[in-house]
Design a protein around this motif. Structure first.
Motif, short mmCIF file in Angstrom:
data_model
loop_
_atom_site.label_atom_id
_atom_site.label_comp_id
_atom_site.label_asym_id
_atom_site.label_seq_id
_atom_site.Cartn_x
_atom_site.Cartn_y
_atom_site.Cartn_z
N ALA A 143 0.77 -1.11 0.24
CA ALA A 143 -0.11 0.02 -0.11
C ALA A 143 0.84 1.25 0.19
O ALA A 143 0.72 2.14 -0.76
CB ALA A 143 -0.91 -0.01 1.18
N GLU A 144 1.77 1.12 0.83
CA GLU A 144 2.82 2.42 0.77
C GLU A 144 3.54 2.82 -0.28
O GLU A 144 3.71 3.91 -0.91
CB GLU A 144 3.77 2.24 2.11
N ALA A 145 3.97 1.76 -1.14
CA ALA A 145 4.55 1.81 -2.70
C ALA A 145 3.47 2.42 -3.42
O ALA A 145 3.90 3.50 -4.12
CB ALA A 145 5.11 0.34 -2.96
N HIS A 146 2.37 1.76 -3.32
CA HIS A 146 1.47 2.48 -4.43
C HIS A 146 0.88 3.91 -3.96
O HIS A 146 0.75 4.73 -4.93
CB HIS A 146 0.14 1.63 -4.29
N LEU A 147 0.99 4.03 -2.69
CA LEU A 147 0.77 5.60 -2.25
C LEU A 147 1.68 6.44 -2.63
O LEU A 147 1.21 7.68 -3.38
CB LEU A 147 0.53 5.36 -0.53
#
Length: 194
Positions: A143-147
């Motif tokens: 999620a952090e990478a996509h965010l």
């Protein structure tokens, strides 16, 4: 042109919450598109009608319209509509609590968007959907990478609506990591942007 206007009116009415007016405009647009053999218009209207039925929680009808849009967009070679079909099918899977299948559709939408327009709205929307789903499922690293990518795109595109959603998702991830103060700041930024 009349059909296009009806489709766009349907989209506008749908986005402002006038679902029945949207449905009526899409029905008229679909009849018109079919009567003149406008297959591209039929694809676009089918996606809209699928969304209408998804919001009505008539999943079978939504799936039928998405399937129609998928088949026709592949036949016509319309990559944008194929990407949108993946996004919306992902939303349908999410509503049906088929989370991994939703992830597959969102990933396919992201892959297609990156090929079509790497810095475009389709990539941003796919990244946001992935980050939202992954953070809800506890896949915080993903999620952090996509965010991170989505926030960069939304800033470059000056998409405050999307940024607001992204900061809400970021707040969820930060809270899960125990960083309550930063989560609060992200949530407040989300509210400010909306």
């Amino acid at each position: 042109r009349v059909g296009l206007r009806l489709m766009n009116l349907g989209i506008l009415e749908f986005k402002v919450g006038n679902r029945e007016v949207a449905r009526e405009n899409w029905e008229r647009a679909l009849r018109l598109a079919e009567s003149i053999g406008d297959k591209s218009g039929t694809v676009t209207v089918s996606l809209g009608r699928g969304n209408y039925y998804l919001h009505k929680r008539d999943f079978e009808e939504a799936a039928a319209y998405y399937e129609r849009a998928d088949v026709m967009s592949r036949e016509l070679g319309e990559p944008r509509e194929q990407i949108l079909t993946h996004e919306f099918r992902g939303d349908l899977c999410l509503a049906n609590e088929s989370y991994e299948e939703a992830r597959e559709h969102y990933r396919a939408a992201l892959e297609g968007g990156e090929k079509l327009a790497p810095k475009g709205d389709l990539v941003l929307e796919a990244l946001r959907r992935l980050a939202d789903l992954e953070s809800s499922l506890g896949y915080y690293t993903e999620a952090e990478a996509h965010l991170g990518r989505a926030v960069q795109l939304s800033e470059a595109m000056e998409e405050d609506y999307e940024r607001g959603i992204l900061f809400r998702i970021r707040a969820r991830v930060e809270a899960a990591h125990g960083d309550v103060a930063t989560a609060r700041d992200s949530y407040l930024e989300s509210v400010r942007l909306h």
